[in-house]
Design an enzyme around this catalytic site. Sequence first.
Site, PDB file in Angstrom:
ATOM      1  N   ASN A 128       0.958  -1.177  -0.008  1.00  0.00           N
ATOM      2  CA  ASN A 128      -0.155  -0.091  -0.130  1.00  0.00           C
ATOM      3  C   ASN A 128       0.932   1.207   0.013  1.00  0.00           C
ATOM      4  OD1 ASN A 128      -2.630  -1.286   0.583  1.00  0.00           O
ATOM      5  ND2 ASN A 128      -1.590  -1.992   2.413  1.00  0.00           N
ATOM      6  N   HIS A 145       1.698  13.518  13.282  1.00  0.00           N
ATOM      7  CA  HIS A 145       1.213  13.464  14.782  1.00  0.00           C
ATOM      8  C   HIS A 145      -0.240  12.828  14.452  1.00  0.00           C
ATOM      9  CE1 HIS A 145       4.458  15.867  16.775  1.00  0.00           C
ATOM     10  NE2 HIS A 145       4.372  16.084  15.539  1.00  0.00           N
ATOM     11  N   HIS A 181       1.401   8.372  18.622  1.00  0.00           N
ATOM     12  CA  HIS A 181       2.278   8.951  18.122  1.00  0.00           C
ATOM     13  C   HIS A 181       3.313   9.515  19.016  1.00  0.00           C
ATOM     14  CE1 HIS A 181      -0.037  12.460  18.261  1.00  0.00           C
ATOM     15  NE2 HIS A 181       1.064  12.977  18.222  1.00  0.00           N
ATOM     16  N   HIS A 212       9.248  19.760  17.801  1.00  0.00           N
ATOM     17  CA  HIS A 212       7.841  19.864  17.503  1.00  0.00           C
ATOM     18  C   HIS A 212       7.517  21.380  17.980  1.00  0.00           C
ATOM     19  CE1 HIS A 212       3.816  19.076  16.826  1.00  0.00           C
ATOM     20  NE2 HIS A 212       3.384  18.850  18.300  1.00  0.00           N
ATOM     21  N   HIS A 239       3.126  20.906  25.732  1.00  0.00           N
ATOM     22  CA  HIS A 239       3.936  21.050  24.686  1.00  0.00           C
ATOM     23  C   HIS A 239       5.249  22.196  24.814  1.00  0.00           C
ATOM     24  CE1 HIS A 239       0.629  19.112  22.521  1.00  0.00           C
ATOM     25  NE2 HIS A 239       1.648  18.540  21.344  1.00  0.00           N
TER      26      HIS A 239
HETATM   27 MN    MN Z   1       1.904  15.175  18.704  1.00  0.00          MN
END
Ligand code: MN
Length: 262
Positions: free
Chosen positions: A66, A73, A77, A83, A212
């Site tokens: 495939n 993300h 993950h 990031h 984050h």
């Molecule tokens: Mn993420």
Amino acid sequence: MSTETLMALAQGLAGGGIKVVDLSTTLQPSTPTLQLPKEFGWGVSWPFHIEEISRYDERGPAWYWNNFKCGEHTGTHFDAPIHWVSGQNFEEHATDTLPAERFIAPACVMNAAAESAANPDFLISVDFIKTWEAQHGEIEAGSWLLYRTDWSKKTSNEAYLNMAEDGAHTPGWEPEAVTFLTTERDVCGIGVETVGTDGGQAAGQEPMFPCHNLLHGANKCGLAGLCNLDLLPPKGAVIIAPPLKIKEGSGSPTRVLALVAS
Ligand code: MN
């Protein structure tokens, strides 16, 4: 580490008392992806798309394969420090340059399932962490902190993303709790069951998306979209989570495994 220790691990895995728990969901077109507030005009992460090249047919008589595409993300993950803007200037901070040793580490699993069920906007606080530590002992440096919410048990994308007029409502973090984990405890990183490491209302927190911002600003990594955290002990599991080696990748779908004494 001695060869004997390593062989003892292999024997443990071959039916000698160590089981492997899969913390990953199945990647498929219906895999939910992060939806950011639209009013800012921010970019969109591609959902998982798969297209058959051949399946033992005229397009390839003896082989099946495939093509697929998705955002880095997507699904279960890995988030690398690069990031986030706060993590952009570290060295060895992307999926291809992070030291491989950082992909294998023990885990502390914090159970906030009841709190998250009672309040989808539940935020982990320093007090919550300290209460957990009073019961289970201090979080060891270099451990993953896994945030169990049972959010992965939601049976529809609608319930999982939990979007309302004012954005998503899913559990997250008080900024001080993330700073506590990165500075006072020096964790390897933070893992969650939700679509991203931050709570659904994190765009409105200060700083914006505090998990984050503060996690990657401390050169730490994230794991999102985990499942089966309810099968792990509060301490004692070992997590194996190597992202794809994408050149300057900010993250990647990842098969996350836990080794657990059975
Ligand atoms: Mn993420």
